[in-house]
Design a protein around this motif. Structure first.
Motif, PDB file in Angstrom:
ATOM      1  N   GLY A 136       0.975  -1.289   0.245  1.00 30.52           N
ATOM      2  CA  GLY A 136       0.163  -0.110   0.077  1.00 30.52           C
ATOM      3  C   GLY A 136       0.782   1.340   0.442  1.00 30.52           C
ATOM      4  O   GLY A 136       0.755   2.350  -0.337  1.00 30.52           O
ATOM      5  N   LEU A 137       1.813   1.103   0.278  1.00 26.86           N
ATOM      6  CA  LEU A 137       3.022   2.240   1.171  1.00 26.86           C
ATOM      7  C   LEU A 137       3.164   3.004  -0.914  1.00 26.86           C
ATOM      8  O   LEU A 137       3.845   3.709  -1.348  1.00 26.86           O
ATOM      9  CB  LEU A 137       4.082   2.157   1.364  1.00 26.86           C
ATOM     10  N   LEU A 138       3.634   1.712  -1.437  1.00 25.70           N
ATOM     11  CA  LEU A 138       4.340   1.675  -2.666  1.00 25.70           C
ATOM     12  C   LEU A 138       3.046   1.834  -3.629  1.00 25.70           C
ATOM     13  O   LEU A 138       3.630   2.536  -4.276  1.00 25.70           O
ATOM     14  CB  LEU A 138       4.479   0.461  -3.457  1.00 25.70           C
ATOM     15  N   ARG A 139       1.871   1.601  -4.120  1.00 29.92           N
ATOM     16  CA  ARG A 139       1.556   1.880  -4.768  1.00 29.92           C
ATOM     17  C   ARG A 139      -0.072   2.734  -4.223  1.00 29.92           C
ATOM     18  O   ARG A 139      -0.594   3.171  -5.144  1.00 29.92           O
ATOM     19  CB  ARG A 139       0.022   0.298  -4.964  1.00 29.92           C
ATOM     20  N   PHE A 140      -0.343   3.075  -2.933  1.00 32.49           N
ATOM     21  CA  PHE A 140      -1.503   3.912  -3.221  1.00 32.49           C
ATOM     22  C   PHE A 140      -0.878   5.224  -3.806  1.00 32.49           C
ATOM     23  O   PHE A 140      -0.266   5.930  -3.486  1.00 32.49           O
ATOM     24  CB  PHE A 140      -1.607   4.207  -1.968  1.00 32.49           C
ATOM     25  N   PRO A 141      -1.766   5.949  -3.902  1.00 28.11           N
ATOM     26  CA  PRO A 141      -1.357   7.698  -5.406  1.00 28.11           C
ATOM     27  C   PRO A 141      -1.638   8.426  -4.333  1.00 28.11           C
ATOM     28  O   PRO A 141      -0.228   9.497  -4.191  1.00 28.11           O
ATOM     29  CB  PRO A 141      -3.161   7.932  -5.716  1.00 28.11           C
ATOM     30  N   ASP A 142      -1.951   9.123  -3.126  1.00 21.89           N
ATOM     31  CA  ASP A 142      -1.345  10.142  -1.997  1.00 21.89           C
ATOM     32  C   ASP A 142      -1.067   9.425  -0.432  1.00 21.89           C
ATOM     33  O   ASP A 142      -0.855   8.721  -0.508  1.00 21.89           O
ATOM     34  CB  ASP A 142      -2.269  10.650  -2.241  1.00 21.89           C
ATOM     35  N   THR A 143      -0.842  10.942   0.032  1.00 23.77           N
ATOM     36  CA  THR A 143      -0.568  10.477   1.842  1.00 23.77           C
ATOM     37  C   THR A 143      -1.374  10.041   2.210  1.00 23.77           C
ATOM     38  O   THR A 143      -0.631   8.863   3.514  1.00 23.77           O
ATOM     39  CB  THR A 143       0.184  12.319   1.830  1.00 23.77           C
ATOM     40  N   ALA A 144      -2.403  10.245   1.758  1.00 18.82           N
ATOM     41  CA  ALA A 144      -3.623   9.664   3.369  1.00 18.82           C
ATOM     42  C   ALA A 144      -3.837   8.666   3.330  1.00 18.82           C
ATOM     43  O   ALA A 144      -3.608   8.030   3.599  1.00 18.82           O
ATOM     44  CB  ALA A 144      -4.995  11.132   2.530  1.00 18.82           C
TER      45      ALA A 144
ATOM     46  N   SER B 175       1.012   9.691  12.522  1.00 19.55           N
ATOM     47  CA  SER B 175       0.172   9.552  10.804  1.00 19.55           C
ATOM     48  C   SER B 175      -0.568  10.665  11.510  1.00 19.55           C
ATOM     49  O   SER B 175      -0.864  11.368  10.470  1.00 19.55           O
ATOM     50  CB  SER B 175      -1.158   8.662  11.078  1.00 19.55           C
ATOM     51  N   GLN B 176      -1.215  11.169  12.469  1.00 22.24           N
ATOM     52  CA  GLN B 176      -1.563  12.746  12.588  1.00 22.24           C
ATOM     53  C   GLN B 176      -0.600  13.708  11.719  1.00 22.24           C
ATOM     54  O   GLN B 176      -0.543  14.876  11.562  1.00 22.24           O
ATOM     55  CB  GLN B 176      -1.817  12.715  13.836  1.00 22.24           C
ATOM     56  N   ILE B 177       0.732  13.842  12.547  1.00 23.83           N
ATOM     57  CA  ILE B 177       1.882  14.803  12.043  1.00 23.83           C
ATOM     58  C   ILE B 177       2.504  14.544  10.853  1.00 23.83           C
ATOM     59  O   ILE B 177       1.946  16.026  10.131  1.00 23.83           O
ATOM     60  CB  ILE B 177       3.154  14.257  13.167  1.00 23.83           C
ATOM     61  N   ILE B 178       2.459  13.017  10.228  1.00 26.34           N
ATOM     62  CA  ILE B 178       2.129  13.379   8.816  1.00 26.34           C
ATOM     63  C   ILE B 178       1.467  13.623   8.184  1.00 26.34           C
ATOM     64  O   ILE B 178       1.668  14.367   6.654  1.00 26.34           O
ATOM     65  CB  ILE B 178       2.620  11.661   8.145  1.00 26.34           C
TER      66      ILE B 178
ATOM     67  N   THR C 261       2.200  21.591   3.338  1.00 23.82           N
ATOM     68  CA  THR C 261       2.719  20.982   2.360  1.00 23.82           C
ATOM     69  C   THR C 261       2.654  20.636   1.076  1.00 23.82           C
ATOM     70  O   THR C 261       2.882  20.327  -0.400  1.00 23.82           O
ATOM     71  CB  THR C 261       4.332  20.515   2.178  1.00 23.82           C
ATOM     72  N   HIS C 262       0.858  21.680   0.802  1.00 21.41           N
ATOM     73  CA  HIS C 262       0.689  20.527  -0.933  1.00 21.41           C
ATOM     74  C   HIS C 262       0.306  19.130  -1.514  1.00 21.41           C
ATOM     75  O   HIS C 262       1.007  18.994  -2.153  1.00 21.41           O
ATOM     76  CB  HIS C 262       0.775  21.370  -1.876  1.00 21.41           C
TER      77      HIS C 262
ATOM     78  N   ALA D 275      -8.967  28.884   8.862  1.00 14.21           N
ATOM     79  CA  ALA D 275      -9.586  29.550   8.861  1.00 14.21           C
ATOM     80  C   ALA D 275      -9.742  30.481  10.006  1.00 14.21           C
ATOM     81  O   ALA D 275      -9.589  31.137  10.412  1.00 14.21           O
ATOM     82  CB  ALA D 275     -10.602  29.282   8.481  1.00 14.21           C
ATOM     83  N   ARG D 276     -11.005  29.935  10.908  1.00 14.70           N
ATOM     84  CA  ARG D 276     -11.259  30.293  12.292  1.00 14.70           C
ATOM     85  C   ARG D 276      -9.950  31.043  13.073  1.00 14.70           C
ATOM     86  O   ARG D 276     -10.139  32.011  13.643  1.00 14.70           O
ATOM     87  CB  ARG D 276     -11.585  28.929  13.254  1.00 14.70           C
ATOM     88  N   GLU D 277      -9.080  30.341  13.467  1.00 12.18           N
ATOM     89  CA  GLU D 277      -7.353  30.689  14.408  1.00 12.18           C
ATOM     90  C   GLU D 277      -6.776  31.137  13.431  1.00 12.18           C
ATOM     91  O   GLU D 277      -5.728  31.971  14.277  1.00 12.18           O
ATOM     92  CB  GLU D 277      -6.969  29.024  14.332  1.00 12.18           C
ATOM     93  N   GLY D 278      -7.289  31.843  12.472  1.00 13.75           N
ATOM     94  CA  GLY D 278      -6.549  32.343  11.500  1.00 13.75           C
ATOM     95  C   GLY D 278      -5.034  32.902  11.149  1.00 13.75           C
ATOM     96  O   GLY D 278      -4.004  32.997  10.300  1.00 13.75           O
ATOM     97  N   THR D 279      -4.590  31.394  10.358  1.00 15.31           N
ATOM     98  CA  THR D 279      -3.782  30.763  10.361  1.00 15.31           C
ATOM     99  C   THR D 279      -4.228  30.128   8.436  1.00 15.31           C
ATOM    100  O   THR D 279      -3.400  28.105   8.426  1.00 15.31           O
ATOM    101  CB  THR D 279      -2.809  30.128  10.647  1.00 15.31           C
ATOM    102  N   PRO D 280      -5.199  30.520   7.331  1.00 20.03           N
ATOM    103  CA  PRO D 280      -5.580  30.442   6.622  1.00 20.03           C
ATOM    104  C   PRO D 280      -4.069  29.218   6.049  1.00 20.03           C
ATOM    105  O   PRO D 280      -2.458  29.636   5.766  1.00 20.03           O
ATOM    106  CB  PRO D 280      -6.029  30.827   5.558  1.00 20.03           C
ATOM    107  N   LEU D 281      -4.443  27.988   5.474  1.00 19.28           N
ATOM    108  CA  LEU D 281      -3.170  27.041   4.591  1.00 19.28           C
ATOM    109  C   LEU D 281      -3.196  27.422   3.192  1.00 19.28           C
ATOM    110  O   LEU D 281      -1.189  28.192   3.451  1.00 19.28           O
ATOM    111  CB  LEU D 281      -3.757  26.055   4.042  1.00 19.28           C
ATOM    112  N   HIS D 282      -3.743  28.560   2.938  1.00 17.44           N
ATOM    113  CA  HIS D 282      -3.238  29.175   1.156  1.00 17.44           C
ATOM    114  C   HIS D 282      -2.530  30.292   1.510  1.00 17.44           C
ATOM    115  O   HIS D 282      -3.219  31.771   2.525  1.00 17.44           O
ATOM    116  CB  HIS D 282      -4.507  29.797   0.364  1.00 17.44           C
ATOM    117  N   GLU D 283      -1.872  31.222   0.964  1.00 23.51           N
ATOM    118  CA  GLU D 283      -1.185  32.659   1.208  1.00 23.51           C
ATOM    119  C   GLU D 283      -2.021  33.709   0.969  1.00 23.51           C
ATOM    120  O   GLU D 283      -1.939  34.794   1.521  1.00 23.51           O
ATOM    121  CB  GLU D 283       0.590  32.675   0.499  1.00 23.51           C
ATOM    122  N   HIS D 284      -2.848  33.485  -0.183  1.00 21.20           N
ATOM    123  CA  HIS D 284      -4.032  34.443  -0.478  1.00 21.20           C
ATOM    124  C   HIS D 284      -4.624  34.630   0.389  1.00 21.20           C
ATOM    125  O   HIS D 284      -5.638  35.873   0.508  1.00 21.20           O
ATOM    126  CB  HIS D 284      -4.138  34.709  -1.957  1.00 21.20           C
TER     127      HIS D 284
END
Length: 130
Positions: free
Chosen positions: A26-34, A82-85, A92-93, A110-119
């Motif tokens: 699964g680590l080798l074959r799955f497409p994304d981090t989640a 897993s939570q940290i990763i 880091t997108h 967004a509620r905490e004032g630290t949204p993910l996107h720079e814009h």
């Protein structure tokens, strides 16, 4: 009695090995981090627990506390890791946000004032940084 215990242990060891193998695939074959997190955390943990159960069935009773500690350590550290990763991959997108059904972390950030996107980030004035 020992033949039944040997068969039971062999089944536990083989099942644990299969889960560990599936987690590695699964680590080798799955497409994304989640998706990879599920393989790493769930399959590997179950594989290790089954292997430890097989070892406990064969080992003397005095070794049971050590095997139990290894199992508890795995059960406590795998979700935290897993939570940290996952959080790092999110920031880091490394996650495909289109695959998420609901993005609760974006709302929280967004509620905490630290949204993910720079814009999305509110502009800071120079006086507030001093």
């Amino acid at each position: 009695m020992t033949t039944a215990r040997d068969v039971f242990t062999a089944v536990l060891f083989l099942t644990g090995a299969v889960f560990c193998l599936l987690g590695a695939l699964g680590l080798l074959r799955f497409p994304d981090t989640a998706s990879r997190l599920h393989a790493a955390a769930k399959a590997q943990t179950l594989g290790l627990l089954l292997t430890l159960a097989g070892a406990a069935a064969q080992a003397p009773a005095r070794h049971a506390p050590v095997l139990l500690l290894v199992a508890l350590f795995q059960l406590l550290t795998a979700p935290i890791t897993s939570q940290i990763i996952g959080r790092t991959a999110y920031r880091t997108h490394g996650l495909d946000h289109d695959l998420l059904f609901r993005d609760e972390l974006a709302d929280r950030l967004a509620r905490e004032g630290t949204p993910l996107h720079e814009h999305d980030r509110p502009e800071r004035d120079e006086d507030s940084e001093r």
